[in-house]
Design an enzyme around this catalytic site. Structure first.
Site, PDB file in Angstrom:
ATOM      1  N   SER A 140      -3.270  -1.821   5.516  1.00 27.46           N
ATOM      2  CA  SER A 140      -2.584  -1.207   4.382  1.00 27.46           C
ATOM      3  C   SER A 140      -1.377  -2.077   4.059  1.00 27.46           C
ATOM      4  O   SER A 140      -0.906  -2.838   4.921  1.00 27.46           O
ATOM      5  CB  SER A 140      -2.109   0.205   4.751  1.00 27.46           C
ATOM      6  OG  SER A 140      -1.241   0.735   3.750  1.00 27.46           O
ATOM      7  N   TYR A 153       1.597   6.533  10.299  1.00 27.29           N
ATOM      8  CA  TYR A 153       0.611   5.668   9.642  1.00 27.29           C
ATOM      9  C   TYR A 153       1.102   4.226   9.622  1.00 27.29           C
ATOM     10  O   TYR A 153       0.361   3.298   9.970  1.00 27.29           O
ATOM     11  CB  TYR A 153       0.382   6.190   8.228  1.00 27.29           C
ATOM     12  CG  TYR A 153      -0.637   5.427   7.412  1.00 27.29           C
ATOM     13  CD1 TYR A 153      -1.996   5.515   7.714  1.00 27.29           C
ATOM     14  CD2 TYR A 153      -0.247   4.669   6.319  1.00 27.29           C
ATOM     15  CE1 TYR A 153      -2.932   4.831   6.951  1.00 27.29           C
ATOM     16  CE2 TYR A 153      -1.173   3.985   5.554  1.00 27.29           C
ATOM     17  CZ  TYR A 153      -2.518   4.076   5.870  1.00 27.29           C
ATOM     18  OH  TYR A 153      -3.447   3.397   5.104  1.00 27.29           O
TER      19      TYR A 153
END
Length: 263
Positions: A140, A153
Site C-alpha cells: 500500500s 495497517y
C-alpha cells in the site's frame, strides 16, 4: 515478462483486486491458482475466467500460518510448478490508536504480515530449486508513508517492505524477483471490511475509497508493473505523490496529510 503458460498463484482472489486480477490474467493464456477463505466465492471467480479448466481453487486462511507448507505442496502439484506468487490477501483498519485494542494490532500483523511471510517462505525452496520465481506483494502507499486511523495497517505494510527488500537481496543470486505494488485509494470493499477499534468491521465505504481508482484500471497498471519486473510501483491518483514528497521533506508530507483530513 510474458505470462503465457506461467502458473500464477493469487491470494485474496475472491473479491476486489484479486478477483479482477484473476479475470484479467485468465485472458493471457496462463494457469491460475486462486486462494482465499471463501470457497464458494473462489468458484464463482473461476467461472468468470476465460479458461476455467486452467484455474485451480485452493482455499487458504492467512491467519493459519502452520498450514502454509501443506498448501504450498498442493499448489505446486496442481500444475507442476508455481512461477509467480501474488500476495494480495489481507485486511485493513480504521480507528484511532488510543482506542484500538492490541488484539486488532496483533490480527493485522498476523494476517497482513506473518501470513504473507509464512506463505512466501514456504514457496521459497521451490523458487530456489527452479532458479526462477517472482513474488508480487500488494502492499500500500501506507507501506511507504502513514496516515491517521490506520496505525496497525501502516505498521504491517511497512514491515512487508522490510522483509521483501531483504529477500530480494538474499535471493538475487537465485533469480528470484520481488515487485512491491503500492495502491492508493482503489474502489473496492476494503474500507467496508476494515477492522475498527474493537475488531468489528467498519461496514461502510468512505469517500476517498469511493472516489479512488476503478479496480479494473488499477489492475491494468499492476499487470504492467509486474511485466516490467519493477521493484516498486505506486498506483493511485494524487495520493501517490506522497511517496516523493516524503523523500523531499517528511515534515511537509506530515502537514499535507493533516490538511487532507483523510479518514
Amino acid at each position: 515478462m510474458d505470462f503465457k503458460n506461467k502458473v500464477i498463484w493469487i491470494t485474496g482472489a475472491s473479491s476486489g483486486i484479486g478477483k479482477s486480477l484473476a479475470i484479467a490474467l485468465s485472458k493471457m493464456d496462463c494457469k491460475l491458482i486462486l486462494s482465499a477463505r471463501r470457497t464458494t466465492e473462489l468458484e464463482n471467480v473461476k467461472t468468470l475466467c476465460k479458461q476455467p479448466n486452467l484455474v485451480y481453487v485452493l482455499p487458504l486462511d492467512l491467519a493459519e500460518i502452520d498450514d502454509m507448507p501443506t498448501l504450498t505442496n498442493i499448489a505446486v502439484t496442481a500444475f507442476g510448478q508455481v512461477d509467480i506468487l501474488i500476495n494480495n490477501g489481507g485486511i485493513s483498519q480504521r480507528s484511532p490508536i488510543i482506542d484500538t485494542s492490541i488484539e486488532v494490532d496483533r490480527k493485522l500483523m498476523e494476517i497482513d504480515y506473518l501470513g504473507t511471510v509464512a506463505l512466501s517462505k514456504a514457496l521459497l525452496p521451490h523458487f530456489i530449486a527452479n532458479q526462477s520465481g517472482h513474488y508480487v506483494v500488494v502492499s500500500s502507499l501506507m507501506g511507504k508513508f502513514s496516515s491517521s486511523y490506520r496505525s496497525a495497517y501502516c505498521g504491517a505494510k511497512h514491515a512487508l517492505h522490510g522483509f521483501f527488500d531483504a529477500l530480494r537481496l538474499e535471493h538475487d543470486k537465485d533469480n528470484v524477483k520481488v515487485t512491491m505494488i503500492c495502491p492508493g485509494f482503489v474502489n473496492t470493499n476494503v474500507a467496508r471490511n476494515a477492522l475498527t477499534a474493537d475488531g468489528t468491521k467498519q461496514g461502510y465505504q468512505d469517500n476517498m475509497t469511493e472516489n479512488g481508482l476503478d479496480v479494473e484500471v488499477f489492475v491494468k497498471r499492476m499487470i504492467k508493473a509486474i511485466k516490467k519486473e519493477k521493484f516498486e510501483a505506486y498506483i493511485g491518483k494524487f495520493e501517490k505523490f506522497g511517496v516523493y514528497v516524503k523523500r523531499l521533506s517528511p515534515k511537509l508530507l506530515h502537514k499535507l496529510v493533516l490538511r487532507s483530513k483523510v479518514r
